[in-house]
Structure formats: C-alpha cells, structure tokens
Scaffold this motif. Structure first.
Motif, PDB file in Angstrom:
ATOM      1  N   THR A 470       0.803  -1.225   0.000  1.00  0.00           N
ATOM      2  CA  THR A 470       0.000   0.000   0.000  1.00  0.00           C
ATOM      3  C   THR A 470       0.837   1.277   0.000  1.00  0.00           C
ATOM      4  O   THR A 470       0.442   2.277  -0.577  1.00  0.00           O
ATOM      5  N   GLY A 471       2.005   1.212   0.671  1.00  0.00           N
ATOM      6  CA  GLY A 471       2.790   2.453   0.769  1.00  0.00           C
ATOM      7  C   GLY A 471       3.912   2.504  -0.247  1.00  0.00           C
ATOM      8  O   GLY A 471       4.875   3.262  -0.079  1.00  0.00           O
ATOM      9  N   SER A 472       3.812   1.754  -1.323  1.00  0.00           N
ATOM     10  CA  SER A 472       4.938   1.652  -2.270  1.00  0.00           C
ATOM     11  C   SER A 472       5.122   2.956  -3.048  1.00  0.00           C
ATOM     12  O   SER A 472       4.190   3.754  -3.185  1.00  0.00           O
ATOM     13  N   PRO A 473       6.333   3.170  -3.577  1.00  0.00           N
ATOM     14  CA  PRO A 473       6.550   4.365  -4.415  1.00  0.00           C
ATOM     15  C   PRO A 473       5.564   4.426  -5.573  1.00  0.00           C
ATOM     16  O   PRO A 473       5.090   5.509  -5.938  1.00  0.00           O
ATOM     17  N   ALA A 474       5.204   3.268  -6.147  1.00  0.00           N
ATOM     18  CA  ALA A 474       4.274   3.282  -7.295  1.00  0.00           C
ATOM     19  C   ALA A 474       2.921   3.837  -6.862  1.00  0.00           C
ATOM     20  O   ALA A 474       2.328   4.680  -7.551  1.00  0.00           O
ATOM     21  N   ILE A 475       2.426   3.380  -5.706  1.00  0.00           N
ATOM     22  CA  ILE A 475       1.132   3.868  -5.228  1.00  0.00           C
ATOM     23  C   ILE A 475       1.231   5.356  -4.902  1.00  0.00           C
ATOM     24  O   ILE A 475       0.337   6.148  -5.237  1.00  0.00           O
ATOM     25  N   ARG A 476       2.347   5.742  -4.289  1.00  0.00           N
ATOM     26  CA  ARG A 476       2.468   7.164  -3.938  1.00  0.00           C
ATOM     27  C   ARG A 476       2.496   8.048  -5.184  1.00  0.00           C
ATOM     28  O   ARG A 476       1.953   9.146  -5.181  1.00  0.00           O
ATOM     29  N   ARG A 477       3.102   7.548  -6.243  1.00  0.00           N
ATOM     30  CA  ARG A 477       3.119   8.351  -7.480  1.00  0.00           C
ATOM     31  C   ARG A 477       1.713   8.457  -8.063  1.00  0.00           C
ATOM     32  O   ARG A 477       1.303   9.515  -8.540  1.00  0.00           O
ATOM     33  N   LEU A 478       0.961   7.371  -8.009  1.00  0.00           N
ATOM     34  CA  LEU A 478      -0.410   7.416  -8.531  1.00  0.00           C
ATOM     35  C   LEU A 478      -1.275   8.352  -7.677  1.00  0.00           C
ATOM     36  O   LEU A 478      -2.108   9.102  -8.195  1.00  0.00           O
ATOM     37  N   ILE A 479      -1.057   8.306  -6.345  1.00  0.00           N
ATOM     38  CA  ILE A 479      -1.820   9.229  -5.473  1.00  0.00           C
ATOM     39  C   ILE A 479      -1.450  10.672  -5.822  1.00  0.00           C
ATOM     40  O   ILE A 479      -2.316  11.540  -5.955  1.00  0.00           O
ATOM     41  N   ALA A 480      -0.151  10.912  -5.992  1.00  0.00           N
ATOM     42  CA  ALA A 480       0.290  12.283  -6.293  1.00  0.00           C
ATOM     43  C   ALA A 480      -0.366  12.786  -7.583  1.00  0.00           C
ATOM     44  O   ALA A 480      -0.841  13.930  -7.652  1.00  0.00           O
ATOM     45  N   MET A 481      -0.427  11.942  -8.603  1.00  0.00           N
ATOM     46  CA  MET A 481      -1.043  12.356  -9.870  1.00  0.00           C
ATOM     47  C   MET A 481      -2.529  12.649  -9.675  1.00  0.00           C
ATOM     48  O   MET A 481      -3.073  13.608 -10.230  1.00  0.00           O
ATOM     49  N   SER A 482      -3.180  11.836  -8.848  1.00  0.00           N
ATOM     50  CA  SER A 482      -4.618  12.019  -8.623  1.00  0.00           C
ATOM     51  C   SER A 482      -4.877  13.323  -7.865  1.00  0.00           C
ATOM     52  O   SER A 482      -5.801  14.073  -8.200  1.00  0.00           O
ATOM     53  N   VAL A 483      -4.038  13.572  -6.834  1.00  0.00           N
ATOM     54  CA  VAL A 483      -4.206  14.804  -6.045  1.00  0.00           C
ATOM     55  C   VAL A 483      -3.976  16.022  -6.939  1.00  0.00           C
ATOM     56  O   VAL A 483      -4.716  17.013  -6.884  1.00  0.00           O
ATOM     57  N   GLU A 484      -2.974  15.918  -7.787  1.00  0.00           N
ATOM     58  CA  GLU A 484      -2.671  17.039  -8.684  1.00  0.00           C
ATOM     59  C   GLU A 484      -3.849  17.308  -9.624  1.00  0.00           C
ATOM     60  O   GLU A 484      -4.254  18.454  -9.817  1.00  0.00           O
ATOM     61  N   ALA A 485      -4.433  16.243 -10.156  1.00  0.00           N
ATOM     62  CA  ALA A 485      -5.579  16.409 -11.074  1.00  0.00           C
ATOM     63  C   ALA A 485      -6.760  17.026 -10.332  1.00  0.00           C
ATOM     64  O   ALA A 485      -7.464  17.892 -10.869  1.00  0.00           O
TER      65      ALA A 485
END
Ligand code: PEP
Ligand code: MG
Length: 546
Positions: A470-485
């Motif tokens: 759940t806390g992987s870099p891949a998930i964090r990058r996807l969360i970051a993209m979603s928050v940015e959008a």
C-alpha cells in the motif's frame, strides 16, 4: 510455561482458561425410515435451520456477520445441494447421513480448488450449515457451550456459529489448530472483538482443557500455563489497553486538525441506515461510502421505489450529514458474483460500472432512485471501476436517460446531483485530469483495488501479501497524480480502503494532500488519534521510512 506461535486472526490480549471444543460425532442409533419419511424430516429440519440462520442474521452485530449467516442460509436453498440430498435419500441413506455426506462432498470440492483460497475457506460455511441441520435431525438441541466463566475456546477448526452460540460474552478468545485469518469465523471474531489465533499446530490441543493461557492476538502467541511474572505482565498490558480506550474517548471531542492546524475529515463506510447512526456516534462526520451492491444480495434488485426509500433512509439516519452512495459494484466479490455471468477472471472482468452499463434496466432503476433520493438531502454518487472516459460518457447518457424518465413521470429529483469516480485502477489515476472537464465532481481513491491492480496481487490471496504494497513508491506516485488532477480542477479528493486503518497510511495520504478519509466505524477514532497528534515533522518521518 510453554509458548505456541500461530497466525494472528483477530487482535487483542486476553488471559483465561482454555476450553476445548469437541464436535459431536454422528449418532449411531439413527433409525432410517422410508424415503418419503426421511424426505419429510429433511424438509422440516432444513426449514428450521433456515429460520435459525435468519434469526442469527437479524441479531448479528454488523453487516459482515449478517452476510455470513445469509450465505449459509442460501446454501441450504441451493438447488444443486438439495438435488444431491434427494439422490442420497433415494439411494437409501437417512436424512442426517445424506446431509453429512453431501456437506462433506461439497466442502471437499471447495477445498480442492487449490488456486481459489476464498472458495476453500467457504468450505467451513458448508460444514457449519450442514452441522446445524444434522443437529436438528438428531434431536440435539443447538448447543450453546454451557459456560459460566470466561474462556478461550480451543479446537481444530472454528465454525462461525461456534462464536455466536457461545452467548453471555463468556468466549473471550479463540485458538485453532487450522484455519485462516480470512475465514468467516475469523471475520466474526474480529467483529465481536474476540482475540484469535489460527494455525497454532496440533500440539497445544493435547491436554489443554482447563489450563490458564495468555492469548496475544496482536503477535499471534498462546502462552500455556504462564508463570506468575508472565501473568502479571499480561494483566498490566490489558489495563494499559483499557486506558487507551479512555484516551480514545477523549480524542472524539477534539477538532479534526493536525497539531500544526491542517484540517481533515473522517467519514464512515456503511452498509445501510442501521450502521450509519453507530458510525456517527463513533465520530464520523458523514458517510463516505455506502456499498449499494449489498442490496442485491437479498435475491435480486429491489425496484426503483424500494431503492429510493433505502437511500432516503440512509440520508435520514445521517441526520443532515453528507452521504456518498456507490453504484452497484457487482462482479468481483463472491457475494455478488452469482449475479454476473461466469468469467475466467472476474477481478479483471465486467465488474463495477462495466456490469451496470451492460445491464441498462438494472442501472436505470438505481440511477432514478438515487436522483429521487438526492432531492431529500446531501447525497452524492460515486461510480466504481471507471477506467476510461468512454465509460464516464456512457454513464452520463444513462443519467440523462434516467432524468428524462423522471421528468416524463413528473417525479421530483435532484437536477444537480454530484457524480464522482473511484480512482481504483492505475489507468484512472493516470488519466484523472480528463474527467473533471467532462463533469466529474469528485474523486475517491479506492486503495483496496488500486493496490491490487497496480501490483497485480489479488487482494484476497494471503500468499500474495508481500506484493500487495500500500505504501509503495508506485502507489504514492499514482496518489500524487490524482491529487494534482483534483487540485488543478478544484474538486475534492478523498481516500478509502482498509489500508487507511493503519495510521501510517492515513498519514502518508495526508502528507500527499488528501484531507478526507472514509473508514470502517471502529477505526475512526484510532486514525483520528494518529492524525491529531501528527504535524508536518511526523508526516515527513513516517513517509521517509516507507
Ligand atoms: C476500494 O477499492 O478501496 C474500495 C473501497 O472498494 P471495495 O473494497 O468495495 O472494492
Ligand atoms: Mg474497490
């Protein structure tokens, strides 16, 4: 003193004597009557067993436990199962023996599905339901183990009704030789707050009856015949845990702000009106997710009016707080899978919005009901498994169609009902910015599925848990993209999923700019405690060690 290690199935610490649970063996003195008499006895006992299961379903404390007894009762109505019973009786077996044989055969068949852990676990439900029928046929009263003092139940394998039947709150813990944390018995133990450990191995069962033990469900150890020092230490830890509960009570009154003033909102995941008020009592500011597909488990879709009443009742129970309903997420999970056509890989199949778009009549009734209920209070609607803008566009045409139908019929509805999407596939996160210009009003990160689809790790298979990160870099990058959008379009984004129950994951999301979370009611205060005592330093520390 001897310490046994197993797998944690339900958290908590308890000290109590062990009580070994013995299963009754088949009655030797059964007299087999004529087939038509055995059939009549079978029919009557099946009806009684279903009635008992209905009672258990009605009185179960939470939806997860209700579903288990509903599932068992469905088994006793299953046509294939009933045909097998009839065939056994035709071959000369008595009713009780027919139920035992058929139950064992079906349970073995599920256990043999090597690659389907979920179905293997459901074998216990078949045995549990069949045992209930056999007990009725054999004239054994449905036994509550007569317990006059608190005990830790010890047995080979626990069945769901073992816990529910042990009334009076005397079962303080449960330990088993076999079993799995995903079993229905473990789910019920968790929902009843009964600590439990599974897979302790056979040795501890030898001569354990009546011995004092310390069960630590947090680390998975059973300490048999503890020394006075070990007992004292356990009692001290139990008292400390109690005090923590008092602290949590104090947390309820605090405003939802981190130590350095960042606001956050905590909502609850609910199944319907019954658990909404409990969630608000537990500190929820509203309902972030109503899993509407549970409506379909009652044997088909309720009609538009019944659904309108249900959603309106949810709003009423929330007393003016916001409620987000998710449209039917049919397909992937076992409970709703029978509604969908068989697929080789349902997780990657016609689930969620894809199923609804393929069943326009079912979807239209739900949309009309949601639009109508939206007229009554602060309702919003989230669409599951949207992975491309085409599905959004098709959904919005269905919404228009539903609105036109309501207009034609002169029924008032919420013209401006807010629709959002669940970001639970990598594709949706990567393309999130395309949805707000098309009318999407909010995002919900569905971490349960997002982690499963990002890391290609089935969320139900414990063997794959090392990959389910759940806390992987891949998930964090996807969360970051979603928050940015979300922030570019100035729309809200919230997070959902079991992982949020771990405070470090909620803190990670907060650090990434998510300020709204939806959780099961029992985790709201622990997560709130972690968030109110955090500041930007804590947040940075938590994520730096991930
Ligand atoms: C999720 O995917 O995070 C979610 C909340 O949905 P569900 O667990 O019902 O698939
Ligand atoms: Mg999901």
């Amino acid at each position: 003193m001897k310490v046994f290690s197993g797998v944690c199935a339900s958290p908590g610490l308890v000290i109590a004597p062990l009580r070994r649970l013995y299963r009754a063996s088949p009655t030797l003195s059964r007299i087999i009557e004529e087939p038509h008499q055995e059939r009549a006895r079978l029919e009557a006992s099946l009806a009684l067993a279903r009635e008992e299961l209905q009672n258990l379903e009605d009185t179960a404390g939470d939806q997860g436990s209700k579903d288990i007894f509903f599932f068992q009762s469905c088994l006793l109505e299953d046509e294939g199962f009933l045909d097998d019973l009839q065939a056994c009786i035709e071959d000369g077996a008595g009713a009780a023996c027919a139920v035992e044989q058929t139950g064992r055969k079906n349970a073995d068949r599920l256990r043999a599905l090597q690659d389907n852990e979920y179905m293997q676990l459901r074998a216990a439900d078949i045995l549990d339901a069949c045992r209930r029928v056999v007990d009725i046929l054999d004239g054994r009263p449905h036994r509550k183990p007569s317990l006059d003092h608190p005990v830790i139940l010890a047995c080979e394998m626990l069945l769901p009704s073992d816990l529910v039947n042990g009334a009076n709150g005397m079962i303080r813990g449960a330990v088993t030789v076999q079993g799995s944390p995903q079993s229905h018995a473990a789910i019920i133990a968790r929902s009843m707050g009964i600590p439990g450990i599974v897979r302790l191995g056979p040795d501890f069962l030898e001569d354990c009856d009546g011995h004092i033990a310390i069960l630590d469900g947090d680390v998975g150890t059973l300490t048999l015949d503890p020394t006075p020092e070990a007992r004292q230490d356990a009692v001290r830890r139990i008292c400390a845990a109690q005090a923590k509960t008092d602290t949590l009570d104090a947390v309820r009154a605090l405003p939802c702000r981190t130590r350095d003033g960042q606001p956050f909102t905590l909502w609850a995941n609910c199944f319907g009106p019954e658990d909404i008020s409990a969630a608000l009592d537990a500190g929820a500011a509203g309902v972030g997710l109503v899993r509407s597909e549970y409506l379909l488990m009652q044997g088909g879709a309720p009609d538009e009016q019944a659904q309108t009443d249900f959603y309106a009742a949810c709003l009423k129970a929330a007393g003016g707080a916001p409620v987000t309903v998710r449209t039917f997420d049919v397909g992937a999970d076992m409970t709703t899978r029978p509604l969908a056509d068989p697929e080789p890989n349902p997780e990657l199949g016609l689930r969620g919005i894809r199923f609804c778009l393929a069943h326009p009549d079912l979807f239209e009734a739900q949309l009309c009901a949601l639009l109508r209920a939206g007229h009554e209070g602060p309702l919003s609607v989230v669409l599951p498994m949207i992975s491309c803008t085409e599905d959004w566009a098709r959904t919005m045409s269905c919404v228009e169609h539903a609105k036109n139908s309501l207009r034609r019929r002169g029924i008032p509805f919420a013209e401006d009902l807010a629709f959002g999407i669940t970001l639970e596939t990598p594709a949706a996160c990567l393309e999130a910015s395309l949805f707000p210009p098309l009318g999407c009003r909010f995002f919900v990160l569905g971490l349960n599925d997002l982690v499963q689809y990002t890391h290609a790790a089935d969320r139900n298979v414990s063997l794959l848990s090392p990959y389910y990160q759940t806390g992987s870099p891949a998930i964090r990058r996807l969360i970051a993209m979603s928050v940015e959008a979300a922030s570019a379009a100035n729309i809200p984004i919230s997070a959902n999923g079991l992982a949020l129950e771990k405070p470090e994951i909620s803190l990670m999301c907060l650090l990434q700019g998510i300020h709204q979370f939806s959780l099961t009611a029992q985790h709201i205060l622990t997560v709130k405690q972690a968030l109110v005592s955090a500041d930007s330093g804590t947040l940075a520390r938590v994520t730096s060690v991930m």
